[in-house]
Design an enzyme around this catalytic site. Structure first.
Site, PDB file in Angstrom:
ATOM      1  CG  HIS A  59      54.023 -36.288 -53.778  1.00  0.00           C
ATOM      2  ND1 HIS A  59      54.433 -36.556 -52.487  1.00  0.00           N
ATOM      3  CD2 HIS A  59      55.029 -36.683 -54.586  1.00  0.00           C
ATOM      4  CE1 HIS A  59      55.642 -37.087 -52.519  1.00  0.00           C
ATOM      5  NE2 HIS A  59      56.038 -37.180 -53.779  1.00  0.00           N
ATOM      6  CG  HIS A  80      56.621 -41.625 -56.579  1.00  0.00           C
ATOM      7  ND1 HIS A  80      57.715 -42.038 -55.851  1.00  0.00           N
ATOM      8  CD2 HIS A  80      56.342 -40.381 -56.117  1.00  0.00           C
ATOM      9  CE1 HIS A  80      58.063 -41.088 -55.003  1.00  0.00           C
ATOM     10  NE2 HIS A  80      57.252 -40.056 -55.158  1.00  0.00           N
ATOM     11  CE  LYS A 131      59.408 -42.406 -50.781  1.00  0.00           C
ATOM     12  NZ  LYS A 131      58.909 -41.445 -51.737  1.00  0.00           N
ATOM     13  CG  ASP A 183      58.257 -37.422 -57.187  1.00  0.00           C
ATOM     14  OD1 ASP A 183      57.434 -37.373 -56.260  1.00  0.00           O
ATOM     15  OD2 ASP A 183      59.454 -37.061 -57.044  1.00  0.00           O
ATOM     16  CG  HIS A 209      63.569 -39.581 -51.261  1.00  0.00           C
ATOM     17  ND1 HIS A 209      62.802 -38.676 -51.961  1.00  0.00           N
ATOM     18  CD2 HIS A 209      64.811 -39.042 -51.228  1.00  0.00           C
ATOM     19  CE1 HIS A 209      63.554 -37.641 -52.326  1.00  0.00           C
ATOM     20  NE2 HIS A 209      64.782 -37.842 -51.881  1.00  0.00           N
ATOM     21  CG  HIS A 227      61.975 -40.087 -57.061  1.00  0.00           C
ATOM     22  ND1 HIS A 227      63.131 -40.316 -56.339  1.00  0.00           N
ATOM     23  CD2 HIS A 227      61.041 -39.741 -56.148  1.00  0.00           C
ATOM     24  CE1 HIS A 227      62.882 -40.094 -55.064  1.00  0.00           C
ATOM     25  NE2 HIS A 227      61.626 -39.752 -54.915  1.00  0.00           N
TER      26      HIS A 227
END
Ligand code: DOR
Ligand code: ZN
Length: 348
Positions: free
Chosen positions: A17, A15, A100, A248, A137, A175
């Site tokens: 970004h 995970h 996602k 994350d 999420h 997460h």
């Protein structure tokens, strides 16, 4: 394995970004240095909603890590309008490994997200059929639900009914931050796994308010109380295969964090595996690090485990106060502090 150095199979980040443009070029090398692969989040502006967007983004990431053998694993951003045909094309692409779910309004760049999961039936059916995991999420956005309760309420209101309606759908609960999520994942069959960030293992919610407001410790889902952190530590120390590494890591420029309305996200890619090693060692579970970081993720996704290794050694490093990021700076997790582990070499 000695306490002075450990060699583990090269890890993956399930995970991450990476952002885009100059920021991508600044942050991607940190990940490529440690990890073989990473599941790359699609919450760009505009979001990565189609296979065409994903392939273009993949090319930009590969350009940013030129010279390394890092393999980005791409994701699609689910919207109310994602068609079954787009999901089928994603599955056939072979480089898209998940879809996602951002509940609209839940977090950074989630405005294009799902307003009501019942609008996504066609896409979810196709994902279930193809075995393409839904990456969740897991927070409700209902303004009457306390921000610290949003994960628990999501389990009851969204996740359980969704799992009933799609009994074969593979799900990664991303997460996780609460004992409720740990218990739920443990009580549910093998089709659900969970990623655990290093910051949710390191800190409880007091870290946001220590001596004043601490914007660099603000992320979503927000840090929780100590009993929840202990539940996460117990989960990873148990060596259960349903829990695996997902940083994350979510870089935002320093000035956008230190603002009257600071962005959510903690940048941890600069030293992610060293920070996880620190946590596992403090928890007395360093022998469980390799499986968490390098085995359980690929096993869940049905991908091969990596063949290379990395060696971490017990040699203190001081984390810089900031790193350059495009024409700005980013403040990393543990900025200005010293951590006991560092990467020695890569044998890939
Ligand atoms: O803290 C977060 N930052 N949580 C998310 O879900 C998104 C991420 C980001 O993209 O900045
Ligand atoms: Zn994220």
């Amino acid at each position: 394995m000695t306490t002075e150095s450990i060699t583990i199979t090269r890890p993956d980040d399930w995970h991450l970004h990476l952002r885009d443009g100059d920021v991508l070029n600044s942050v991607a090398p940190f990940t490529a240095k440690q990890f073989q692969r990473a599941i790359v989040m699609p919450n760009l502006r505009p979001a990565v909603t189609t296979v065409k967007h994903a392939v273009d983004y993949l090319d930009r990431i590969l350009a940013a890590v030129e010279g390394s053998d890092f393999e980005p694993l791409m994701t699609l951003y689910l919207t109310d309008n994602t068609s079954a045909a787009e999901i089928m094309a994603a599955h056939k692409s072979c480089f898209i490994k998940g879809v996602k779910l951002y509940p609209a309004g839940a977090t950074t760049n989630s405005d294009e997200g799902v307003t009501d999961i019942s609008k996504c039936n066609a896409a979810l059916e196709e994902m279930q059929r193809a075995g393409l995991p839904l990456l969740v999420h897991g927070e409700v956005t209902d303004s009457t639900v306390d921000v610290f309760d949003r994960e628990k309420v999501f389990i009851d209101r969204v996740l359980m009914p969704l799992m009933d309606r799609f009994p074969e759908l593979k799900i990664v609960f991303e997460h996780i931050t609460t004992a409720d999520a740990v218990d739920f994942v443990l009580a549910t069959g093998p089709r659900i796994g969970a990623t655990v960030t290093v910051h949710h293992l390191m800190y409880n919610r007091n870290a946001m308010f220590e001596g004043g407001i601490r914007p660099h410790n603000y992320c979503l889902p927000v840090l929780k109380r100590e009993s929840h952190r202990q539940a996460l530590l117990q989960a990873i120390a148990s060596g259960n295969e349903k829990f695996f590494l997902g940083t994350d890591s979510a870089p935002h420029a320093k000035n956008l964090k230190e603002s009257s309305c600071g962005c959510a996200g903690i940048f941890s890619a600069h030293a992610a595996i060293e920070l996880y090693a620190t946590v596992f060692e403090l928890t007395g579970a360093i022998d469980k690090l390799e499986a968490f970081a390098s085995f359980y993720g690929p096993d869940f996704y049905g991908l091969p485990r990596n063949s290379g290794t990395i060696t971490l050694e017990k040699s203190a490093q001081t984390i810089p106060e900031s790193y350059p990021m495009a024409d700005q700076t980013v403040v990393p997790l543990m900025a200005g502090q010293t951590i006991p582990w560092r990467i020695r070499s890569e044998n890939v």
